[in-house]
Structures are given as C-alpha cells and as structure tokens.
Design a protein around this motif. Sequence first.
Motif, PDB file in Angstrom:
ATOM      1  N   GLU A 108      32.080  48.304  41.841  1.00 29.50           N
ATOM      2  CA  GLU A 108      32.687  47.108  42.423  1.00 29.50           C
ATOM      3  C   GLU A 108      32.812  47.244  43.932  1.00 29.50           C
ATOM      4  OE1 GLU A 108      36.343  46.346  40.518  1.00 29.50           O
ATOM      5  OE2 GLU A 108      35.455  45.831  38.561  1.00 29.50           O
TER       6      GLU A 108
ATOM      7  N   GLN B 234      27.736  44.228  33.267  1.00 28.02           N
ATOM      8  CA  GLN B 234      29.004  44.261  34.000  1.00 28.02           C
ATOM      9  C   GLN B 234      28.791  43.929  35.467  1.00 28.02           C
ATOM     10  OE1 GLN B 234      30.498  48.196  33.295  1.00 28.02           O
ATOM     11  NE2 GLN B 234      31.422  47.659  31.308  1.00 28.02           N
TER      12      GLN B 234
ATOM     13  N   TRP C 144      30.409  40.727  37.475  1.00 22.98           N
ATOM     14  CA  TRP C 144      31.231  40.884  38.691  1.00 22.98           C
ATOM     15  C   TRP C 144      30.715  39.960  39.794  1.00 22.98           C
ATOM     16  CZ3 TRP C 144      30.815  41.812  43.770  1.00 22.98           C
ATOM     17  CH2 TRP C 144      31.986  42.126  44.468  1.00 22.98           C
TER      18      TRP C 144
END
Length: 1316
Positions: free
Chosen positions: A5, A61, A65
């Motif tokens: 992230e 994922q 995001w």
Amino acid sequence: MVQMETQLQSIFEEVVKTEIIEEAFPGMFMDTPEDEKTKLISCLGAFRQFWSGLSQESHEQCIQWIVKFIHGQHSPKRISFLYDCLAMAVETGLLPPRMICESLINSETLEWERTQLWALTFKLVRKIIGGVDYKGVRDLLKVILEKILTIPNTVSSAVVQQLLAAREVIAYILERNACLLPAYFAVTEIRKLYPEGKLPHWLLGNLVSDFVDTFRPTARINSICGRCSLLPVVNNSGAICNSWKLDPATLRFPLKGLLPYDKDLFEPQTALLRYVLEQPYSRDMVCNMLGLNKQTLNIAQHKQRCPVLEDQLVDLVVYAMERSETEEKFDDGGTSQLLWQHLSSQLIFFVLFQFASFPHMVLSLHQKEDSEVEMDGAKIRIKEASKGTTAVIWVRDAAGLNQDGEEEPETRCVFKDLLQLAGRGLIKGRDHLMWVLLQFISGSIQKNALADFLPVMKLFDLLYPEKEFIPVPDINKPQSTHAFAMTCIWIHLNRKAQNDNSKLQIPIPHSLKLHHEFLQQSLRNKSLQMNDYKIALLCNAYSTNSECFTLPMGALVETIYGNGIMRIPLPGTSCLASGSITPLPMNLLDSLTVHAKMSLIHSIATRVIKLAHAKSSVALAPALVETYSRQLLPTVFKSHAWGILHTLLEMFSYRMHHIQPHYRVQLLSHLHTLAAVAQTNQNQLHLCVESTALRLITALGSSEVQPQFTRFLSDPKTVLSAESEELNRALILTLARATHVTGSDSIQGTWCKDILQTIMSFTPHNWASHTLSCFPGPLQAFFKQNNVPQESRFNLKKNVEEEYRKWKSMTNENDIITYFSMQSSPPLFLCLLWKMLLETDHINQIGYRVLERIGARALVVHVRTFADFLVYEFSTSAGGQQLNKCIEILNDMVWKYNIVTLDRLILCLAMRSHEGNEAQVCYFIIQLLLLKPNDFRNRVSDFVKENSPEHWLQNDWHTKHMNYHKVLMQISASVNPLEVLCDDVMKYEIDDIKMSIDRPVTYLYNTLHYYEMHLRNRESLKRKLVHAIIGSLKDNRPQGWCLSDTYLKCAMNAREDNPWVPDDTYYCKLIGRLSAFSAKREHYIMDECNWIDHHCPTRFLLVLKEPYWIVLHDRIVSVISSPSLTSETEWVGYPFRLFDFTACHQSYSEMSCSYTLALAHAVWHHSSIGQLSLIPKFLTEVLLPIVKTEFQLLYVYHLVGPFLQRFQQERTRCMIEIGVAFYDMLLNVDQCSTHLNYMDPICDFLYHMKYMFTGDSVKEQVEKIICNLKPALKLRLRFITHISKMEPATVPPQAINSGSPAPQSNQVPVSLPVTQ
C-alpha cells in the motif's frame, strides 16, 4: 500488505499531486496534452516495475486498493486521469481487464448518488470490457444489472444523462455483432432478474425487453405446437414417459432454460391432470406425471403430499356431485355410478400413499377460501368472510368497470352460491360424496387420529341443512347404501371417540335420527335375510365395531359357505362340496365399503385355511369360490391343501380380469417357485400351474411388459421357468409383440438381453426362420448369435425304433418300468405308445404305470419329443388310409386313453421349431386335433351356447356347469375331488381354445399390428380375421359396438374383383368415433374446437403399425421441398409467422408448413421413445441432403427442437446424433447462402442446445464444422467450441444487418467517448 500500500500510494500520489498555486486557483490551470502523456507514461513505468515484482496472489488486492484510492478522490479530473492510467495499462496488456472491471463495479463506493464517478466508471468499463472473456462478461452483466436496481424509481432529471453510462455498457454487452458473450447467457441473467411479467428498470427502458423479444423465436423452436391442448392416451406405451411430466408444486411444464416461452406454457396445466385423473387405470400415469414415488409408503420422512393433486380431486368430486343431480337412475351402471366408483378408488389410493391429505381435502370441499370465477368475460376474486358472508375483493373486466370492487346485492348472492355447496341443492350428489368419504374413513379411522376426520362434520353441516328428519330410503335399492353413508360415518366417528375416551364425542345429528334408529333396530334382528340391502348397511356402519360386525358378516359368509352340513355332488366319483351354489350378487358386493369387502375376503380366507388345515375331503362351496373371485386379489396359500390351491389358480385364470400388472408378474414369480415343489408333480395341478403362468404371460399388455420386467433385470431367474421351454418361448413371443407394438424395435440393442440369456441357459432352443423373421431386429440378432444345434428328425426316428425294440424285447415288468421311467432314459416313451397303438390298437397296463412313474413334470419333455416325432411321421406318411390311421390314433391318445391332454399337445406342437413343409404339417396336425373330432366341436358349441362370457352377471354358473357334466362329460373316478370344482378336462379344452382371444379386440389389434408386413397386401385375409373375431361376439355385444356400420356394410361384404376403398368421409367419421370413445369429458377437447382435427388423428396413428404413421415423414419432406421454404421470393415475410400454428389457425391462414409442423409435434409428443428413435435416421438420411435454405433449416429446428429434452432423458445417443445433424445442416445452408438473415435465432438455439442438452458431448464433431463456417457465423459460435477468438470483439463490417429476426430499437449508440 502495508509495504504494498505504501508503494502504491507513492506511485499514484506522485502523479496526482498539485502545486499550491493550482490549489489556490482551481480550474484556472490546465495540463497540456504532452504533460498528461508524460504523467501517464511516468505513472505506468513506475507501476509496471512494481507490478512485475508482485506475486500472483497479491494482484487482486493490489487492484482493489487502486480502485479504492481512485474512488477516494473528489476531483473528477483526477479520477478521469487515473482511469486513463488503468485503460492504458489494460491496452498495453499490463493489467487484466476482467479484474479491473469486477473491482470497479463491485466497489462499495460506486453509488448512483456520485453521478460523476458513476459515469466515469462505466465509461471505462465500456472501453475495456471487450478484452474480458465471455464468462467474465456474463458475471459483469449480472452485477451491473443488480447495481442499476439500486437506482430509485424517481431521480432528478439533471443526473439522468450521467446515469445512462451504465445503460450504454449494457447496450454494448447485448450488442449481437460485438459478440462479447453468447446472447443466450445474457438473456438468462436478464430473465433471472426480470422473469415473465416483471418490467425492467426504467433506466434500461425497452433495451432489455427488446433484447428478450429476440429470443421468442428460439423459445418457439423449443415449444411443441398446441402443447397445452394435447391429452395423453392413458395406458398407452407413449403415456408413461417424460412427455407428460409436470412440476408437482405448480403443475407447470418443466421448461428448459429461461427463455420467453408463450404465456400459456407457464400456466398450471390443471386440465391435463384432471383429464388423466378421470381415466380408469390412470394412477401410475398420475404418479409418473407428478414424480410421486409409491415406494415411500409409511416412510414418514418421505411424505409426498401434493396439494395440487388434492385440488383436482376435490374439483372432480364437485363435478361428480353436479353430474349426479341430472341423472334419473344411479343403479343401472350409468356414467355417474362409474364416475363415483372411480373417484372412490382414486381417493383411497392417493390418500393411502400419503400423496393427498384427507383432512385438507374435506376442508377444501367445505369451502374454497380463495376462489376465482369468470362470468361474462369478467374475472372476480372472492374470499369467504369470517361470518359466512362473501366479500368481493376486486372485479376486473375488459371495459374497466367496477374498479372499486363494488357489486349489486343480487350479484353478491350469485357469488356466494358459487362458494357454498349448501346453496346449490346438490341432494343426490351429497350422498355419493359421503359414500366416497366413507370408503376411506371406515378403513383408516382405527389407525389415525380422530381429529383427522372431524372436518367431515363441517361438511355435513354444509350439505345437510334440513331441520326435519331425513326419511329412511328404500333399502331394496342399492343406492340406499349411499343415502346411509353419512350416518355410517357418524357411527365410525363416534366409535373412535369412545375407544379413545375422547371428549370430542358428537351427538347424532337431528336429521339423521331415523337412519340411526333403523340401523340399531336392524342390528337387533338376529335372522338377517338376503332379499334387501340391510346386511350391506350394517356391514358398512359397524365394520370397525367387532361386537356388532360379527352378525352381518357372519350372515354373508354363511350364505356363500353353507351351514356346514349340507353337501352337493360334483362331477366324478364321491366328489362333494359344501352346499351353497349361488354367489353373492355384484350389486350387493358393490354396496359394501372397501373395508367391509376386505373383511369379507378375510373371513373367506379364514374358512379356507381352516378347511386346508383339517385336510377335509369336502371341496369349497361353489358360491364361495365365485364370490371370492369377484373380490380383491386372493392370497396364495402355503398350506399343503393342493386342491384349494388348484381352485385359486383357476380363479386367477378364468375369473379375475383386472389384476394390476405388477401383481401378475409377482404371481408369475411365485408360480415358477411353486412348479419346483414335489407336491405339484401331479398331472392336473402341474398343468394348472403352467396354464396359469401361460395366461399371466400372454395377458400382459404391450405397454406393461418393459416397465414390469425391468424390475427383475438384476435377477431375471425369478420370473423365468427353469424347466418349461413353452413358458419361456411364450415370454419371448410376448417380448417380441411388446417391442413391435410399442415401437421399441427401432432402438439399437435390447433392454431384455439378460432375460434372454437366462432363458437360453435354462431352456436352450431355436426359432423357425419364418418366426424369427417377424421378430424385432434386436431379438433377431440375439437368436442368430445364440443358435442351438437341433437334433435330426431322421435320428429321432431311428432312436424311437431302437427304444421300441427294447420295449418289445424286455419281459420283466419291473425292469420295463424302471428303465423307461429313469431320468437318464431318452424322453421317447409317448412315441413308443404311439408305435404300440399303430401295431396293436391298445395300450397295456405297464404303459400306464410307466407314465405314473415318469410324473407330470418330466412327462412334458416326452410331449415335446412326441410333437417332433408326430411331425416327422405325418410328413413321411404315404397318405390315404395310413394318414387316417395316424389321425385316429392321435385322437385316441387324447380322448380315449387320456395319455396326453389336448391343450398340452397343441401348445407343444405350436411352440416347436419347424421349417418349410414340416411347419405346415405341424399346423395341419393342430387343425386335425381341433376340427376333426365332431364331438369336440359340438361340446364347445354347446358350452358356449349355455354360458355367458360375462360370468360376473351369472348366478347359476354351478347349475349349468353340473348340467353340462351330466349330459356330455365322463370324469375318471381317480380324479382328486378337490381338483374338480373349477377344473375338468372339458373346461381346459374350451378355455385354452379361447385363451388366445380372451380379450378379442386386443388380440385382433396385436395380430394385425405384429404381422402387418405379411398382411399388408392380403386384404381378404385381414377381413376374414376381423370377421372371425368380432363376429363371434355378435350375440353378446350390441350392433356397432366395435365396427362402424359403413365398415360392416362395405368391407365385410367386399368382393375380390371390386375391393372397397375408403374415402375421406369414412376416415373423418372414423376419427369422430375415436374422439367420442376416447374423450370421456368431451368439452375438454372441444374447447380447442378444431385442434381436435390434429389431436385425435395423432393418437389414432400412433397405435397403428409404422407404415401407417411413417407417411408423416413423406409429408414433412414435401413441405420442406415446397416453394415456401426453398424460394426466397415465395414468402417474403417473417418466417416465424409461417411456422406459427396458433396464429395461422386463428387467422384461418391454413398454411401447410404450420399445420404439418403441428401434426408432427402431436404425433411425436404421443410417441414412445422407440418410435421417436427413428428421427435421427430421418434427419441424417432424408432431410440433411435436401436442406439448403435458411427457411428449411429453421423449419427443421422447429420440427425436432422441442424433443431434445425427451431424448436427453430417455435416449442420449439419439440426442447426440441429432445435435451433430443440426450443425451439418447449418454448414450446408451457410455454403449455399450468401448471407443468413436470421443467424441470431439459429445461434441462440444452438447455444440453448449446448447448455441445456448436449454439453460437450458433440464438441469434437462440431469444432470441425464451425471452423468451416463464414466469419459472421464463426464469430457468433466461437464460444461453443472454446476456440480462441477468431474475430476481434468489435463490431464487424456487416453490423448493418445484425442477423436478428427483428431489429432492436431505441438502443444507445455503442461508440461513446471514454474521457472528458
């Protein structure tokens, strides 16, 4: 995760960050295109480096995001830029488009209120969805449709334009020429959200409905013309199949796929179920239609209560009540009486097996809580109000009147009458209804809770409103038992309450007091007479009260058994039976409830068992035997009372005509076991066992054979004879006949192969070539592969001569008896007796002693050998005096010396395998045995003259039987007296001669059907056969009962030089006779007025031999070759209107195409799977070479498409062959046509066939065909074979013509901008 992230945030924040001055003056600064491109390249470069180092598991994922990051932006400019980054990443192959689209649309932050985000998101999806695989597009379509449902019905007009971005994506997905997915997938998802009758979301407008409408032709291709009007022939071979199955919860047809079928196909088929319920012997078909399994009886966890079945039974009861009011007489065997008897039987069966709930049905009869009736074109829904008043919920008609639900008072009264049976004055009907309910209550109340039966009292309050006493009816009439039914029900309920010590005891209703007092008074009379129905009334009322029931039941038993002292003589020496000779009349037996009948049977059985245990020499009373045979299935006793067993078998053979097939096959299994018991090795008893088995086998209906014998395929030995070649041959002939008549001979292989192999291991044998040539193909192939060497007739003659020399040379009596009775000795002893009679004209006592030692069972083998020897002897006879001598000796062996019985000898002769001249000699011998002796013919004639075939109406059978014996018969004193009552030599002779025509019309039909090929051009022989069989019944049947006056006048008297040729008028009248006979409820069929013109002939055609109905194939070829389907200019309209039978019929167009299509559908819908199995060959060999045009192809699809479902369920091999043939035809048409105008319905149908029926079973053959199609078709069908995309997922040049049957209107253009 945190590290990922952080890296992503640094990459994307770098490209979306702004200077302070830009934030101070928003909108005043614009990046140049070069700057935008630089940012994009920079961003993608950084992201590519990051993405390459990311594991596969983290991809989803990562994208989620990114989507969350983008949706967290508030600036449309930033969102647009980031979406451009994603679009470029997809275009360059960096990111998978499916994962991007799914993450975007499934995001919780994508809400319709954020209109700019909504519009930008769906514009991006529209841009990249072309790269998603077809299954992914299907999933996206489903999610988008669900997302659109979140938009409320009313929104500001200012945001509509932005919301339409979602519609544009849907339009692109549904675009036929884009081919993002099979359109079949799309319509399936749409119909899940918007089933029939539900309007699409306003945002989609007519986009979805227009798309669904393009599948209506596909639905028509898969629909049987007029299916809702077709009715089955119950008990026919085509009836117990999947054609007539219904959903047990809704009574709807089990339609495959979510296609927009015609509305009538979605309706409950109550008329169909009700029609079948009304037919006799329809229980198995009802269970098959509704998927009800009788094996679940008494298994609580598997109860199969079927409310829709209850509703139809209730409706039939109400109909029967109405019908009873119009009949003046009830006890004359009229239709009303038969209807009530049938309803009673149906009710007991379905409630007994827990398919229907008795309390629910009674309450439903009491009042229908929610009713809908139709009057003067208006539909009125009515509900019963709480206090017995009627409230009209709504009224609707074509003029839109009475929208407020109000109606006039007199109208309210009419509606109330529709609900309440009390107001309809069904006085006659109520008694019959209570009689039906009494049948079940009396037999089941002891094993069930009292509360289950109390609703009957509510029904009483409704149907018996009298305040005064109901008078006692005339008990000399049988309908008096129906008038007493309600009182009997109350007595049973009251007895149950007393036994249970229940507080729910109900006082006798005031109106029934006279009935109750009459029954109590009759019960006090200890000497009951049989001159009225008082005994029946008492049995019905007190069958659950053992204290009161003993008196009337004892009177019945004593009437038919006698007082135990009186004796009457029987034929023979010192043969006596109990004294009663008059059976209970059928009217009396019909006046007993089922529970009382079962008690009577039990009482008779108890008496018989006592007699068996006592080893009494007194035979059963004739009255008891006749009465017992008029009741239900008797028990086969395991006692050693072989004389009684003999009597019971006689009842099965000559008295019981309505035994259900599974009971007959079960009894057949018992008889084969019984035949091996040592005690049955007696001449008469052994003959009786085999004769009964033979009757059971030959009496099986053609449609019953396969369902019954498939139950024994795992262990066929139980239904086969281990010793009797004749019984096994008879079974093979029955299998052959059933296979022929049901059309199963078209099926490759044979379902009964295990049975045939077991037979050949038990009793190896051959069939004559002329017999084998008539066998169905599968049976022919089996016996050709399993040929058994046959002994030479010359060797047989040689062995007989040798054995006869031994006989003459042996002098010691014991040695003779021992040698010729040994099992290892050749079975030639009857041949030796024949030689003995030829030379000496008599038989010495040693011969009889040898016969006794051989025994009845082993003697059968000798009879077979003797039959072969006879044929050889007669074949080699010089004729003249020698032939007459042979005939005289043969008759003496049967009639004078009683060495072999006539029926046994004839059966063996008929079942032997002879070729050519020997076969003719064999049947010449049979003819001599039957016709040569004048005495025999006279005896048969005298017997038939004095006795009626309707023996159940004859109360003096025993008297006539005895008179016949006194005049013509001589019974040997050695005969066991217990075996004489229903069995004597003469009776065997007569009944076995009549055996083959026990059911004359069925016998005639089977004969003409089985030998159709041999009789086709022999009209005079067929007429003689018809005249012989039907004419023999002229004294027992009314004129015209079977054959029409026209046929009797023209055909029966036709001359050879001027044969009668029926005209169209004759055939029309014949169909009318058929419809009147088969339609018990005429209005059911006549509601569809002219549809009967097709429906009845189809049912008529299918019971005929193949050459009669196969001409339909010729008619189909004629239609397919007609200009309407071969010429592009003959029919310029919409082709699906040309095939629409309903529309053509209603508009009086009478198009040959639609009428032939409807006729073919009706014929094939009624067909057995064996008859249907001819379709693949017809397609590949006949139709495939001639199908060249698009209209022809569509017609063939319409023709066969509706039957794919049945082929899938019953004959998968045929389904696969048809599937391949469809693609072969498509290739032909594609190569012969420049362009297909209706390729979309064609492709939709092929996708439907793949996903509903064939799956990948035809993939290998189909791939080769699809690769040879033109690009437009290849593009549409590429998903069927999973071949990689053969065309880009964009609109090809021929998008101008979509290939759909109707152009889609009001669709949003698909080429929309992606960024602002």
